[in-house]
Write a protein that holds these residues in place. Sequence first.
Motif, PDB file in Angstrom:
ATOM      1  N   SER A   1       0.890  -1.647  -0.208  1.00 51.29           N
ATOM      2  CA  SER A   1      -0.034  -0.255  -0.281  1.00 51.29           C
ATOM      3  C   SER A   1       0.676   1.299  -0.221  1.00 51.29           C
ATOM      4  O   SER A   1       0.701   2.141  -0.514  1.00 51.29           O
ATOM      5  CB  SER A   1      -0.863  -0.500   1.178  1.00 51.29           C
ATOM      6  OG  SER A   1      -1.745  -1.449   0.937  1.00 51.29           O
ATOM      7  N   ALA A   2       2.059   1.891   0.824  1.00 51.71           N
ATOM      8  CA  ALA A   2       2.853   2.777   1.005  1.00 51.71           C
ATOM      9  C   ALA A   2       3.740   2.465  -0.179  1.00 51.71           C
ATOM     10  O   ALA A   2       3.380   3.982  -0.982  1.00 51.71           O
ATOM     11  CB  ALA A   2       3.669   2.312   2.201  1.00 51.71           C
ATOM     12  N   GLU A   3       4.273   1.544  -0.873  1.00 54.21           N
ATOM     13  CA  GLU A   3       3.943   1.977  -2.062  1.00 54.21           C
ATOM     14  C   GLU A   3       3.807   1.883  -2.897  1.00 54.21           C
ATOM     15  O   GLU A   3       4.596   3.076  -4.173  1.00 54.21           O
ATOM     16  CB  GLU A   3       5.102   0.417  -2.637  1.00 54.21           C
ATOM     17  CG  GLU A   3       6.335  -0.514  -1.697  1.00 54.21           C
ATOM     18  CD  GLU A   3       5.830  -0.644  -0.406  1.00 54.21           C
ATOM     19  OE1 GLU A   3       4.732  -0.687   0.171  1.00 54.21           O
ATOM     20  OE2 GLU A   3       6.599  -1.640  -0.052  1.00 54.21           O
ATOM     21  N   ARG A   4       2.740   1.440  -3.181  1.00 52.62           N
ATOM     22  CA  ARG A   4       1.191   2.024  -4.241  1.00 52.62           C
ATOM     23  C   ARG A   4       0.816   3.354  -4.145  1.00 52.62           C
ATOM     24  O   ARG A   4       1.231   4.052  -5.238  1.00 52.62           O
ATOM     25  CB  ARG A   4       0.264   1.188  -4.284  1.00 52.62           C
ATOM     26  CG  ARG A   4       0.242  -0.249  -4.822  1.00 52.62           C
ATOM     27  CD  ARG A   4      -0.561  -1.440  -5.036  1.00 52.62           C
ATOM     28  NE  ARG A   4      -0.688  -1.620  -3.743  1.00 52.62           N
ATOM     29  CZ  ARG A   4      -2.175  -1.401  -3.206  1.00 52.62           C
ATOM     30  NH1 ARG A   4      -3.577  -1.675  -4.422  1.00 52.62           N
ATOM     31  NH2 ARG A   4      -2.608  -2.255  -1.787  1.00 52.62           N
ATOM     32  N   GLY A   5       1.226   3.489  -3.105  1.00 55.94           N
ATOM     33  CA  GLY A   5       0.647   5.368  -2.953  1.00 55.94           C
ATOM     34  C   GLY A   5       1.816   6.408  -2.914  1.00 55.94           C
ATOM     35  O   GLY A   5       1.708   7.636  -3.870  1.00 55.94           O
TER      36      GLY A   5
END
Length: 348
Positions: A294-298
Amino acid sequence: MADGPTINTIAERAGVSIASVSRVLNGLPTRQETVRKVMAAADELGYVRNAVARSLKSRRTHQVAFAMADVGNPAYLAMLREIQPVLKAAGYRLVLHSTDAVAADEIDVLHSLGERYVDGLIMSPLRVTEAHLEMLAAARAPVVIIGSVPEGTRVDNVRADSRTGVRLAVDHLYSLGRRRIGLVNGPLDTVPGAARGAAYREALGDLGLPYDEGLVQIGDFYRAEGGRAVAELLARVPDVDALMCANDLIALGALDVLRAAGRRVPDDVAVAGMDDTDLAAASWPSLTSVSLGSAERGKAAAELLLDRLQGGEREPRLVTVPPRLVVRASTVGESAAGFRTDEKESGS
């Protein structure tokens, strides 16, 4: 002064020309001494710069919107924590929309791009309808979609590989000797629900396990709804020995229900979630979960949008973040979990 300070009164107080005041307040290159005088006079007079007026001149608001299904879902909060600093460092404020996964609300957000209230949009829709695709094609500002979209959609796109993620979890449960592996999923008309349902069926087939519709329960991507779905599944199939849950919130609902029913986790029923949110490590027992980055996608979405906002003329880009399995006590037990801190990455 009843109507408040004006450019004229600021010019008089600062002892500079009206043109100089205008240049300073609109952020145009000006001598530092002039900037100091104008800003000091503006502060003394209580002048508040009109962001709307400036945006009409520059056609930039220096604002970006982030539209997500549920602002309370830790997966979206993880995205937000990465999106915010990337945009802030470039001088953009972030406007949040929590749409409750209502397609009409998401369409309204896309439509409002024509009103120039933001310079760009990051959106993470659970469903992608024809109306979404039409509005994306006609969008009046740059858009980045977090989540899968149909092939050929001309939009910057950051997605998770949830099919591989489900495979990692099912393979892990199978390796522990579990053979009655149930799936507790979200709605099948959503992008993640459809992908995870199909991946579960494929994973069983590859392992030589039969697909049993009785082992599949459809609920929603919330803790309470997940708990109700798990209760129905246990009542129908009491010999289930593992649960593959479509997200961590469903998995937490499963832990609630299993605890109340006196079913031991993982001795009686092993539980795996998806998203690897902060709640997974903090739950009891700690939750084995598939991180979908999730963090990487954000962060990737923010960087793609910023590139567009800074004049990037290019073909749409697709970024896929690989999943990884994080093994914890809900599948291997507390004692074994201490020795299973390694994360199993997908091979794709």
